[in-house]
Scaffold this active site. Structure first.
Site, PDB file in Angstrom:
ATOM      1  N   GLY A  97      38.301  59.772  -6.219  1.00 32.13           N
ATOM      2  CA  GLY A  97      39.214  58.714  -5.793  1.00 32.13           C
ATOM      3  C   GLY A  97      40.237  59.289  -4.826  1.00 32.13           C
ATOM      4  O   GLY A  97      40.021  60.384  -4.269  1.00 32.13           O
TER       5      GLY A  97
ATOM      6  N   GLY B  46      43.100  60.817  -5.162  1.00 30.88           N
ATOM      7  CA  GLY B  46      43.605  62.164  -5.473  1.00 30.88           C
ATOM      8  C   GLY B  46      42.608  63.244  -5.078  1.00 30.88           C
ATOM      9  O   GLY B  46      42.935  64.184  -4.340  1.00 30.88           O
TER      10      GLY B  46
ATOM     11  N   ILE C 195      37.058  53.292 -10.708  1.00 38.96           N
ATOM     12  CA  ILE C 195      36.888  51.963 -11.310  1.00 38.96           C
ATOM     13  C   ILE C 195      37.938  50.999 -10.751  1.00 38.96           C
ATOM     14  O   ILE C 195      37.771  49.802 -10.827  1.00 38.96           O
ATOM     15  CB  ILE C 195      36.988  51.994 -12.855  1.00 38.96           C
ATOM     16  CG1 ILE C 195      38.390  52.423 -13.321  1.00 38.96           C
ATOM     17  CG2 ILE C 195      35.923  52.877 -13.467  1.00 38.96           C
ATOM     18  CD1 ILE C 195      38.670  52.063 -14.776  1.00 38.96           C
ATOM     19  N   ASP C 196      39.025  51.546 -10.178  1.00 41.29           N
ATOM     20  CA  ASP C 196      40.133  50.702  -9.723  1.00 41.29           C
ATOM     21  C   ASP C 196      39.820  49.941  -8.432  1.00 41.29           C
ATOM     22  O   ASP C 196      40.529  48.990  -8.097  1.00 41.29           O
ATOM     23  CB  ASP C 196      41.390  51.555  -9.490  1.00 41.29           C
ATOM     24  CG  ASP C 196      41.794  52.346 -10.717  1.00 41.29           C
ATOM     25  OD1 ASP C 196      41.490  51.892 -11.830  1.00 41.29           O
ATOM     26  OD2 ASP C 196      42.396  53.418 -10.551  1.00 41.29           O
TER      27      ASP C 196
ATOM     28  N   MET D  50      43.021  48.262 -16.914  1.00 44.53           N
ATOM     29  CA  MET D  50      43.328  49.370 -15.995  1.00 44.53           C
ATOM     30  C   MET D  50      43.362  48.893 -14.545  1.00 44.53           C
ATOM     31  O   MET D  50      43.132  47.718 -14.266  1.00 44.53           O
ATOM     32  CB  MET D  50      42.294  50.470 -16.163  1.00 44.53           C
ATOM     33  CG  MET D  50      42.529  51.354 -17.370  1.00 44.53           C
ATOM     34  SD  MET D  50      41.339  52.712 -17.372  1.00 44.53           S
ATOM     35  CE  MET D  50      42.061  53.765 -18.625  1.00 44.53           C
TER      36      MET D  50
ATOM     37  N   HIS E 194      40.274  53.208 -22.005  1.00 43.46           N
ATOM     38  CA  HIS E 194      39.166  53.956 -21.409  1.00 43.46           C
ATOM     39  C   HIS E 194      37.790  53.373 -21.685  1.00 43.46           C
ATOM     40  O   HIS E 194      36.794  53.857 -21.133  1.00 43.46           O
ATOM     41  CB  HIS E 194      39.245  55.422 -21.849  1.00 43.46           C
ATOM     42  CG  HIS E 194      40.476  56.094 -21.313  1.00 43.46           C
ATOM     43  ND1 HIS E 194      41.713  55.902 -21.890  1.00 43.46           N
ATOM     44  CD2 HIS E 194      40.664  56.881 -20.239  1.00 43.46           C
ATOM     45  CE1 HIS E 194      42.616  56.584 -21.193  1.00 43.46           C
ATOM     46  NE2 HIS E 194      42.015  57.180 -20.194  1.00 43.46           N
TER      47      HIS E 194
HETATM   48  O1  F6P Z   1      42.058  55.686 -11.805  1.00 42.56           O
HETATM   49  C1  F6P Z   1      41.262  55.358 -12.894  1.00 42.56           C
HETATM   50  C2  F6P Z   1      42.077  55.147 -14.114  1.00 42.56           C
HETATM   51  O2  F6P Z   1      41.214  54.790 -15.172  1.00 42.56           O
HETATM   52  C3  F6P Z   1      43.230  54.150 -13.971  1.00 42.56           C
HETATM   53  O3  F6P Z   1      42.791  52.813 -14.000  1.00 42.56           O
HETATM   54  C4  F6P Z   1      44.126  54.555 -15.111  1.00 42.56           C
HETATM   55  O4  F6P Z   1      45.456  54.234 -14.865  1.00 42.56           O
HETATM   56  C5  F6P Z   1      43.965  56.046 -15.122  1.00 42.56           C
HETATM   57  O5  F6P Z   1      42.733  56.338 -14.507  1.00 42.56           O
HETATM   58  C6  F6P Z   1      43.971  56.652 -16.500  1.00 42.56           C
HETATM   59  O6  F6P Z   1      43.866  58.024 -16.361  1.00 42.56           O
HETATM   60  P1  F6P Z   1      43.690  59.074 -17.534  1.00 42.56           P
HETATM   61  O7  F6P Z   1      42.272  59.504 -17.511  1.00 42.56           O
HETATM   62  O8  F6P Z   1      44.594  60.173 -17.131  1.00 42.56           O
HETATM   63  O9  F6P Z   1      44.069  58.428 -18.807  1.00 42.56           O
END
Ligand code: F6P
Length: 366
Positions: free
Chosen positions: A121, A123, A145-146, A188, A290
């Site tokens: 993504g 990052g 997924i966003d 999310m 998740h």
């Molecule tokens: O970017 C994908 C995502 O699932 C976001 O929708 C959510 O805010 C974040 O990652 C959660 O990240 P982590 O894996 O650090 O809980």
């Protein structure tokens, strides 16, 4: 010594970074088969760049090693969203302290890698872009997924997340109705409302709150009161984790507030409490979390991921280093990685999906 983009490719590497998304394994399979079938060797880097920084060794990906994985969730290479190599320093015994990114570049050179396929993504693609500026020939593959990456209509993982969320929201209708309750569900999506909008509309939810449209609790409460008066004292409210009340601010998970990187979480609970207070209706909140990232990719995501993987290898063959594969229906194209990470792709408030939501009488909180 910076890399020189190769004329003839002999070996490429692939890694998966950031939060996982259903379809990662399909990308790995497509990259591996497409590259091996061109006579190139493929090296899989484990857990982001960890194999190059003293972690589990890299693996050679053969056609056999990617057999039967396209339908599996997760990633056979592992992933991480910790430790940006441009902010991390490493000291190997007897050596001086070095920036992790420098070590990654050197290791890729030592492994005689002619190009890197970075699947991630914003990052992970920012990191890949940084490595490119240090001379590493990189091709990006958009994953999240966003669905918030610019330059591509879709990212893989999104369709699966929306399908899972829709299925869960569908199930909530019966329990909400049985108890005459308002159910507030947090989905999310970070600072974009794609998942909440698409799942909320698909599963006929009554209120959809997304970051792109600041919400007014008075409007939400009025909508629910009217619904109750009309004989339906139950409702499903979908709230994107990044939704913000007009004049308010983002909600972060309390326990994580001290964490270096703040993580979104808790907005459903906040909205549920306000609804209960303002309407007197019994309200419950839940966070899908998740589950939205888990499980097998849908057929659409599988296809998109396979097409992305094959297209990435094509881009490498064409020497389009520094580009990210992009889906511009009906074709695959590419955009400079720099362009894809420059701005976040948000829901357009004038899109036909938003118009549809309004025309169906669903409350967007404005
Ligand atoms: O970017 C994908 C995502 O699932 C976001 O929708 C959510 O805010 C974040 O990652 C959660 O990240 P982590 O894996 O650090 O809980």
């Amino acid at each position: 010594m910076p890399f020189v983009a190769p004329r003839k490719i002999r070996r490429i590497a692939i890694n998966t970074g950031g939060g996982d998304a259903p379809g990662l394994n399909a990308v790995i399979r497509a990259v591996t088969l497409s590259a091996n079938n061109r006579g190139w060797e493929v090296i899989g880097i484990k857990r982001g760049y960890s194999s190059l920084l003293g972690g589990d060794p890299c693996v050679v990906l053969s056609n056999t090693s990617v057999r039967g994985i396209a339908h599996l969730g997760g990633t056979i290479l592992g992933t991480t969203n910790k430790g940006n190599p441009f902010e991390t320093y490493i000291t190997f015994p007897g050596r001086r302290r070095r920036l992790a990114a420098e070590i990654i570049v050197e290791e890729l050179q030592r492994l005689q890698v002619d190009g890197l396929i970075a699947v991630g993504g914003d990052g992970s693609l920012s990191i890949a872009h940084g490595l490119m500026q240090m001379g590493v020939p990189v091709i990006g593959v958009p994953k999240t997924i966003d669905n918030d990456l610019s330059g591509t209509d879709r990212t893989f993982g999104f369709d699966t997340a929306v399908s899972t969320a829709t299925e869960c929201l569908d199930k909530l209708h019966s329990t909400a109705q049985a108890h005459d309750r308002v159910m507030v569900v947090e989905l999310m999506g970070r600072y974009a409302g794609w998942i909440a909008l698409h799942a909320g509309l698909s599963s006929s939810c009554d209120v959809i709150l997304i970051p792109e449209i600041p919400y007014d609790m008075k409007k939400v409460a009025a909508h629910l009161r009217k619904r109750k008066k009309g004989g339906r004292p139950y409702a499903i409210v979908v709230v994107a984790e990044g939704a913000v009340e007009a004049g308010g601010s983002l909600v972060f998970a309390e326990a994580k507030q001290q964490a270096r990187e703040q993580r979104l979480g808790g907005v459903a609970e906040y909205v549920a409490e306000r609804i209960q207070k303002m309407t007197g209706q019994e309200t419950r909140s839940l966070v899908l979390g998740h589950l939205q990232r888990g499980g097998s990719p849908t057929t659409n995501d599988r296809l998109l991921a396979l097409r992305f993987g094959a297209a990435a290898v094509r881009l490498a063959e064409e020497g389009k280093w520094g580009h990210m594969v992009a889906y511009k229906p009906p074709t695959m194209s590419s955009v400079p990685i720099e362009e894809a990470i420059r701005t976040r792709k948000l829901v357009s408030v004038t899109s036909d999906t938003i118009m549809t939501v309004r025309e169906l009488g669903v409350c967007l909180g404005d």
